[in-house]
Design an enzyme around this catalytic site. Structure first.
Site, PDB file in Angstrom:
ATOM      1  N   ARG A 139      -2.775  -9.758   4.835  1.00 42.84           N
ATOM      2  CA  ARG A 139      -3.592 -10.212   3.507  1.00 42.84           C
ATOM      3  C   ARG A 139      -2.754  -9.650   2.813  1.00 42.84           C
ATOM      4  O   ARG A 139      -2.194  -8.279   2.914  1.00 42.84           O
ATOM      5  CB  ARG A 139      -5.256  -9.178   3.363  1.00 42.84           C
ATOM      6  CG  ARG A 139      -5.558  -9.595   2.096  1.00 42.84           C
ATOM      7  CD  ARG A 139      -6.357  -8.604   1.569  1.00 42.84           C
ATOM      8  NE  ARG A 139      -7.677  -8.850   0.240  1.00 42.84           N
ATOM      9  CZ  ARG A 139      -6.719  -8.017  -0.718  1.00 42.84           C
ATOM     10  NH1 ARG A 139      -5.685  -6.931  -0.546  1.00 42.84           N
ATOM     11  NH2 ARG A 139      -7.527  -8.259  -1.702  1.00 42.84           N
ATOM     12  N   LYS A 183       1.141  -1.057   0.080  1.00 43.86           N
ATOM     13  CA  LYS A 183       0.034  -0.432  -0.044  1.00 43.86           C
ATOM     14  C   LYS A 183       1.295   1.188   0.591  1.00 43.86           C
ATOM     15  O   LYS A 183       2.070   1.115   0.655  1.00 43.86           O
ATOM     16  CB  LYS A 183      -0.648   0.399   0.907  1.00 43.86           C
ATOM     17  CG  LYS A 183      -1.725  -0.875   0.873  1.00 43.86           C
ATOM     18  CD  LYS A 183      -3.215  -1.380   1.535  1.00 43.86           C
ATOM     19  CE  LYS A 183      -4.583  -2.139   1.712  1.00 43.86           C
ATOM     20  NZ  LYS A 183      -5.702  -2.073   2.513  1.00 43.86           N
TER      21      LYS A 183
END
Length: 292
Positions: free
Chosen positions: A269, A229
């Site tokens: 994740r 991210k």
């Protein structure tokens, strides 16, 4: 093959969830797994690398992403589900649509990962409630695929009037209350503070990771998704690593995975399963020795 989903929900070790994006425009791997054969092969490769769960998403949720049609999402998801269930996979479906959730569950998927936390399609919790053996990941997000008004991702939804931890916690618990009211059992629920969703900066995301114990204290298993991210790259840049590569972000993600495992989260994740598998193994071992 019968999979004990209660044991998955109540796992005493941190699990690794591998990301399978069947999309054209996901931020790090859009288009790579759109072909059904490639999607199946990648899912199998992640299982071989140690993924406990495969998270299938057919619609990008990156800032500004356009929605795919309901029919396209169904076709992509069901193709992957039907290909991987016979391989013994535990499948999570990253969707905000009740129709996709229902069809995936009927075809054998076991988990629904709803990044809107039941707010974009109010029927998603009802779909999960109909399948009492399934699990439901309730994530915090204010954007709900609305995009952002400006050059900063989620700039219009990332102002936290009190404190990012307090506001995310309170809003997420309200989402959980709504999901429970829709008929989902507490034993089905997993929570996710939604790193990167309505939280573009390091200052938004690191406080949430520091506050993991607060989310753990709810009694619900906690999923953390930091992989690749924007804030991970920003943290590397702040540390003096100029223009971090995807490999650098995967290394940093593995470090976060180890820390999350040491703090007892339910699962991480990730895109690079092998790196985080090893990191999580160390974090799990660390926690085990700390609790002796």
């Amino acid at each position: 093959m019968t999979i004990d989903m209660k044991a998955i929900h109540d796992s005493d070790r941190t699990l690794v969830m591998g990301v399978l994006n069947i999309t054209e425009d996901s931020f790090s791997d859009g288009g790579l797994w759109l072909d059904p054969a490639n999607a199946k092969a990648h899912g199998e490769a992640m299982m071989k690398d140690g993924a406990d769960i495969i998270d299938i998403g057919a619609e990008s949720t990156r800032p500004g992403a356009k929605r795919v049609s309901e029919e396209d999402e169904q076709t992509r998801v069901l193709g992957a589900v039907d290909a991987l269930i016979p391989e013994g996979a535990v499948l999570s479906i990253d969707t905000t649509r009740a129709s996709v959730a229902r069809m995936a569950l009927e075809h054998g998927a076991q988990i629904i990962n709803d990044v809107s936390g039941g707010q974009l399609d109010r029927e998603v919790p009802h779909a999960v409630a109909e399948h009492t053996e399934s699990l439901y990941i309730v994530q915090h997000w204010r954007g709900w695929l609305a995009g952002s008004a400006g050059n900063v991702p989620d700039a219009d939804t990332s102002v936290y009037a009190n404190d990012v931890v307090d506001d995310v916690y309170d809003e997420l618990m309200k989402q959980v209350d709504d999901v429970l009211h829709a008929g989902v059992a507490p034993s089905q629920i997993i929570i996710d503070p939604g790193l990167g969703f309505s939280k573009p900066s390091v200052e938004h995301n690191f406080p949430l990771m520091v506050a993991l114990e607060r989310f753990n204290s709810t009694g619900y298993p906690v999923l953390i998704g930091a992989s690749r991210k924007r804030f991970v790259g920003a943290a590397l840049a702040d540390a003096g690593i100029g223009e971090p590569s995807m490999g650098s972000k995967d290394n940093a993600t593995a470090a976060i995975s180890a820390l999350c495992a040491e703090h007892g989260v339910w699962a991480v994740r990730v895109h690079d399963v092998a790196k985080s598998r090893d990191a999580v193994a160390i974090g799990n071992a660390w926690r085990a020795f700390a609790n002796v």
